[in-house]
Write a protein that holds these residues in place. Structure first.
Motif, PDB file in Angstrom:
ATOM      1  N   ALA A  17      -2.400  16.821   8.039  1.00 43.92           N
ATOM      2  CA  ALA A  17      -3.669  16.448   6.965  1.00 43.92           C
ATOM      3  C   ALA A  17      -2.153  16.794   5.857  1.00 43.92           C
ATOM      4  CB  ALA A  17      -4.303  17.581   5.889  1.00 43.92           C
ATOM      5  N   LEU A  18      -0.783  17.223   5.562  1.00 46.21           N
ATOM      6  CA  LEU A  18      -0.088  16.814   4.653  1.00 46.21           C
ATOM      7  C   LEU A  18       0.793  15.905   5.444  1.00 46.21           C
ATOM      8  CD1 LEU A  18       1.882  17.742   2.732  1.00 46.21           C
ATOM      9  CD2 LEU A  18       3.318  18.959   4.437  1.00 46.21           C
ATOM     10  N   GLY A  19       0.879  15.582   6.914  1.00 48.90           N
ATOM     11  CA  GLY A  19       2.079  14.238   7.351  1.00 48.90           C
ATOM     12  C   GLY A  19       0.794  12.807   6.458  1.00 48.90           C
ATOM     13  N   SER A  22       0.907  12.761   3.180  1.00 48.74           N
ATOM     14  CA  SER A  22       2.401  11.732   2.200  1.00 48.74           C
ATOM     15  C   SER A  22       2.948  10.561   3.319  1.00 48.74           C
ATOM     16  CB  SER A  22       3.342  12.957   2.591  1.00 48.74           C
ATOM     17  OG  SER A  22       3.804  12.874   4.616  1.00 48.74           O
ATOM     18  N   THR A  23       1.898   9.885   4.101  1.00 49.79           N
ATOM     19  CA  THR A  23       2.636   8.787   4.679  1.00 49.79           C
ATOM     20  C   THR A  23       1.329   7.596   4.226  1.00 49.79           C
ATOM     21  OG1 THR A  23       1.422   9.072   6.443  1.00 49.79           O
ATOM     22  CG2 THR A  23       3.840   9.626   7.272  1.00 49.79           C
ATOM     23  N   GLY A  24       0.083   8.147   3.608  1.00 47.98           N
ATOM     24  CA  GLY A  24      -0.419   7.835   2.971  1.00 47.98           C
ATOM     25  C   GLY A  24      -0.046   7.715   1.841  1.00 47.98           C
ATOM     26  N   ILE A  25       0.804   8.412   1.385  1.00 45.06           N
ATOM     27  CA  ILE A  25       0.944   7.388   0.024  1.00 45.06           C
ATOM     28  C   ILE A  25       1.623   6.969  -0.111  1.00 45.06           C
ATOM     29  CG2 ILE A  25       1.600   9.023  -1.909  1.00 45.06           C
ATOM     30  CD1 ILE A  25       0.630  11.308  -1.848  1.00 45.06           C
ATOM     31  N   VAL A  26       2.922   6.668   0.630  1.00 43.07           N
ATOM     32  CA  VAL A  26       4.042   5.757   0.808  1.00 43.07           C
ATOM     33  C   VAL A  26       3.599   4.514   0.871  1.00 43.07           C
ATOM     34  CG1 VAL A  26       5.688   5.359   2.713  1.00 43.07           C
ATOM     35  CG2 VAL A  26       5.850   7.973   1.867  1.00 43.07           C
ATOM     36  N   GLN A  27       2.545   4.986   1.679  1.00 47.76           N
ATOM     37  CA  GLN A  27       2.231   3.210   2.283  1.00 47.76           C
ATOM     38  C   GLN A  27       1.386   2.463   0.864  1.00 47.76           C
ATOM     39  OE1 GLN A  27       0.206   4.369   5.837  1.00 47.76           O
ATOM     40  NE2 GLN A  27       1.867   3.686   7.205  1.00 47.76           N
ATOM     41  N   LEU A  28       0.753   3.625  -0.001  1.00 51.32           N
ATOM     42  CA  LEU A  28      -0.045   3.330  -0.744  1.00 51.32           C
ATOM     43  C   LEU A  28       0.553   2.138  -1.799  1.00 51.32           C
ATOM     44  CD1 LEU A  28      -3.732   6.045  -0.994  1.00 51.32           C
ATOM     45  CD2 LEU A  28      -3.395   3.437  -0.394  1.00 51.32           C
ATOM     46  N   LYS A  55      -5.487   6.893   6.114  1.00 49.16           N
ATOM     47  CA  LYS A  55      -5.235   7.774   6.468  1.00 49.16           C
ATOM     48  C   LYS A  55      -5.716   9.348   5.370  1.00 49.16           C
ATOM     49  CE  LYS A  55      -1.326   6.614   8.400  1.00 49.16           C
ATOM     50  NZ  LYS A  55       0.030   6.526   8.208  1.00 49.16           N
ATOM     51  N   MET A  56      -5.338   8.452   4.270  1.00 48.40           N
ATOM     52  CA  MET A  56      -6.866   9.740   2.897  1.00 48.40           C
ATOM     53  C   MET A  56      -8.309   9.837   3.499  1.00 48.40           C
ATOM     54  SD  MET A  56      -4.526  10.324   0.731  1.00 48.40           S
ATOM     55  CE  MET A  56      -2.867   9.143   0.451  1.00 48.40           C
ATOM     56  N   LEU A 105       2.785  13.189  14.526  1.00 51.44           N
ATOM     57  CA  LEU A 105       1.860  13.184  14.566  1.00 51.44           C
ATOM     58  C   LEU A 105       0.903  12.748  15.313  1.00 51.44           C
ATOM     59  CD1 LEU A 105       2.080  11.237  11.022  1.00 51.44           C
ATOM     60  CD2 LEU A 105       1.428  13.739  11.114  1.00 51.44           C
ATOM     61  N   LEU A 106       1.090  12.199  16.195  1.00 46.71           N
ATOM     62  CA  LEU A 106       0.065  12.124  17.575  1.00 46.71           C
ATOM     63  C   LEU A 106      -0.350  13.825  18.140  1.00 46.71           C
ATOM     64  CD1 LEU A 106      -1.409  10.374  19.302  1.00 46.71           C
ATOM     65  CD2 LEU A 106       0.386   9.928  20.740  1.00 46.71           C
ATOM     66  N   THR A 107       0.512  14.480  17.808  1.00 43.84           N
ATOM     67  CA  THR A 107       0.457  16.120  18.473  1.00 43.84           C
ATOM     68  C   THR A 107      -0.563  16.189  17.826  1.00 43.84           C
ATOM     69  OG1 THR A 107       2.366  15.715  20.180  1.00 43.84           O
ATOM     70  CG2 THR A 107       2.216  17.358  19.554  1.00 43.84           C
TER      71      THR A 107
END
Length: 128
Positions: A17-19, A22-28, A55-56, A105-107
């Motif tokens: 969830a954290l990953g 955080s990557t979702g925010i970076v993209q948004l 992602k969110m 994140l896949l793992t």
């Protein structure tokens, strides 16, 4: 054993969830480094908004209780996003270090899905 599985589930799920958040925010917010990354990979920038929103929503679906079918779709979405990211980096000839984030994140997606408690799984109904 049951307690161990629950601990593994929650640790992997919270890190997932954290990953994803955080990557979702970076993209948004279209952070410059992520814009450069998408441009290098040849993807249109509007895809960042789509992935960020997905992602969110996926994190919410995975964390809230109930709704096992929606959870399955969220896990599938995470799986396809991260495997797609890995394939994209490989196809573009990026250095192997670029694979670390999506591979992690896949793992975490696979571990969280595998160890999820039974009340977060779809229960098959057998018919005669």
């Amino acid at each position: 054993m049951k307690k161990r599985n629950k601990i593994i589930y929650w640790i992997s799920t919270l890190w997932l969830a954290l990953g994803m958040v955080s990557t979702g925010i970076v993209q948004l917010i279209k952070m410059e480094e992520e814009v450069d990354n998408f441009t290098t990979l040849g993807y249109p920038l509007y895809l960042m908004t789509i992935l960020g929103i997905c992602k969110m929503l996926g994190v919410v679906a995975v964390l809230v209780p109930k709704f096992p079918l929606i959870k399955e779709w969220a896990y599938a979405g995470f799986f396809f996003m991260m495997s797609g990211a890995i394939i994209s980096h490989l196809a573009s000839g990026d250095p192997s270090m670029e694979l670390f984030g999506p591979a992690l994140l896949l793992t975490l997606t696979a571990v969280s899905w595998y160890f999820r408690p039974s009340d977060r799984k779809i229960i098959a109904v057998q018919t005669k």
